[in-house]
Design an enzyme around this catalytic site. Structure first.
Site, mmCIF file in Angstrom:
data_model
loop_
_atom_site.group_PDB
_atom_site.id
_atom_site.type_symbol
_atom_site.label_atom_id
_atom_site.label_comp_id
_atom_site.label_asym_id
_atom_site.label_seq_id
_atom_site.Cartn_x
_atom_site.Cartn_y
_atom_site.Cartn_z
ATOM 1 N N HIS A 81 -74.950 12.159 -18.141
ATOM 2 C CA HIS A 81 -73.616 12.218 -18.737
ATOM 3 C C HIS A 81 -72.788 13.261 -17.993
ATOM 4 O O HIS A 81 -73.321 14.195 -17.397
ATOM 5 C CB HIS A 81 -73.703 12.618 -20.212
ATOM 6 C CG HIS A 81 -74.433 11.624 -21.053
ATOM 7 N ND1 HIS A 81 -73.924 10.383 -21.344
ATOM 8 C CD2 HIS A 81 -75.653 11.680 -21.652
ATOM 9 C CE1 HIS A 81 -74.780 9.719 -22.099
ATOM 10 N NE2 HIS A 81 -75.839 10.479 -22.297
ATOM 11 N N CYS A 106 -70.047 9.645 -16.241
ATOM 12 C CA CYS A 106 -68.641 9.484 -16.594
ATOM 13 C C CYS A 106 -67.828 10.584 -15.898
ATOM 14 O O CYS A 106 -68.318 11.709 -15.751
ATOM 15 C CB CYS A 106 -68.453 9.578 -18.101
ATOM 16 S SG CYS A 106 -69.166 8.200 -19.023
#
Length: 441
Positions: free
Chosen positions: A129, A172
């Site tokens: 992430h 991301c």
């Protein structure tokens, strides 16, 4: 292995832990198998991953990790160089730069690091992430800042630690990690997404109750396995990635740094074409269950609830899912009130292209966010990952840094109101809205 450039070094990093993030460690395991098959020696491959998937209680096939629905085990033989508490944002640059004195781990002098010189190449692959300018590591609030990553790469180039370095980042907002990479050093990077876009997961395995891979990673690994590395360039890989993501209507990958290095053959960094390839027996890559990263937990919960036959277990899952959605709503409310606090009555309109005006100020703001939300873990911590992008948007309007930090503290107050009973929460939200001259729902 021997090459005109010297040794080929590889650093593979998964920054996550837990069954819901299975795909990140699966990505790293498969990347290891590819590099190993392509002739790069284990002594020149460093693997950093938490290693809690193969023996996880939720693993229906113990000691086996899959990265594709019909693929084989990718876990067997993977080196356990840095696992559990040793997978940190401080150990990562120490390992990459070969600085054992900076390792925060036991037996540092005997640990494997990248011991490269001016004739060697380095390939770095990172998956997990991320937030704007941030890449997460397993421990709560342990993050690598883009500024620190770029500084490490630049310092290594200045010290002639490699002839060329290629870095792939899957997360991301991954473009934000490399967008400030200098063009005049021998470093070339490809990221899964632009600086302000999310990345995507693939292959939702209902039997395992998780996702097996990330889209960008699945595409680049499949491409490397199918092609002759000596006759295929990084430019061709980038074009293939771009086309496949465009075809799926997903955010496009980005390239950064010294893009002239994209003309190099893949073999210059990734090893030689493996004679063990099973390319011709494989069908064309068919990506399924493409899911934006922040929706992954929703899909996992929904899949488990639909598959569960036992009434009691189903109710437990439904309760857990409702709690997760409640946490998500609390964070959304906190962000909403934070924006109003920082806007001072102005409307925040996101820009298509966002540039950091001050790396140090942004780092200070994100570190303050980490300190204020220090005690959040697991699901709740994951829900905070998009917040740095919000902080960045606010900073573009030249809002005073101290005012932003006050807003972060207010955001935390709002999030905490979701712990008491619902009626109390509603009263508290109304009071905050009145204080901030917001419409009362």
């Amino acid at each position: 292995m021997s090459s005109p450039f010297g040794k080929k070094w590889v650093l593979l990093v998964s920054g996550s832990k837990g069954w819901a993030d299975y795909r990140h460690q699966a990505d790293v395991c498969r990347a290891y198998q590819i590099m190993h098959r392509q002739g790069i020696l284990d002594e020149q491959i460093v693997v950093m991953m938490y290693d809690d998937i193969a023996d996880n209680p939720e693993n229906n096939s113990p000691r086996i990790i899959k990265n594709e629905p019909l693929g084989g085990d990718v876990y067997e033989g993977v080196p356990k160089d840095y696992t559990k508490a040793d997978v940190t944002s401080s150990n990562f640059p120490a390992v990459l730069s070969g600085n054992k004195s900076k390792l925060s781990t036991g037996n540092a002098s005997s640990r494997k690091v990248i011991q490269s010189n001016s004739k060697d190449t380095i390939f770095v692959y990172m998956t997990n992430h991320g937030g704007s300018g941030l890449f997460s590591f397993p421990a709560a609030h342990d993050v690598l800042h883009s500024e620190d990553l770029v500084n490490t790469l630049t310092e290594m180039a200045d010290m002639h630690k490699f002839v060329q370095l290629v870095i792939f980042v899957e997360s991301c907002y991954s473009g934000s990690m490399l967008k400030n990479l200098p063009h005049n050093i021998p470093v070339y990077g490809i990221t899964a997404s632009p600086p302000d876009k999310s990345s995507y997961a693939a292959f939702h395995d209902r039997w395992r109750g998780t996702y097996l891979a990330d889209v960008y990673s699945a595409i680049w690994m499949d491409f490397v396995e199918r092609n002759e590395l000596e006759r295929t360039t990084f430019e061709e890989l980038f074009k293939h990635l771009s086309f496949e993501l465009w075809r799926q209507n997903l955010p496009r990958c980005q390239q950064y740094g010294n893009t002239g290095l994209s003309k190099l053959p893949l073999s210059s960094v990734l090893g030689t074409t493996s004679h063990e390839r099973v390319v011709f027996a494989r069908k064309e890559l068919r990506l399924t269950h493409l899911t934006v990263s922040h929706e992954v937990r929703h899909k996992i919960y929904q899949g488990k609830i639909e598959s569960e036959k036992q009434g009691a277990m189903k109710r437990d899952l439904e309760t857990a899912y409702e709690e997760y959605k409640k946490k998500q709503r609390s964070m959304a409310k906190g962000v909403e009130i934070f924006k109003v606090h920082c806007s001072k009555g102005r409307c925040l309109v996101p820009k298509e292209q966002r540039e950091l005006t001050s790396q140090s100020d942004f780092k200070r703001v994100t570190e303050s966010f980490r300190e204020i939300f220090w005690d959040l873990h697991d699901e709740m911590l994951e829900l905070t990952l998009p917040v740095p992008q919000v902080l960045l948007e606010v900073m573009e309007f030249n809002v005073d840094v101290e005012h932003i930090i006050e807003g972060i503290a207010l955001m935390r107050t709002v999030v905490d109101t979701f712990i008491p009973p619902a009626r109390t929460r509603r009263r508290h939200i109304r009071r905050l809205r009145r204080e901030l001259s917001m419409p009362v729902e």
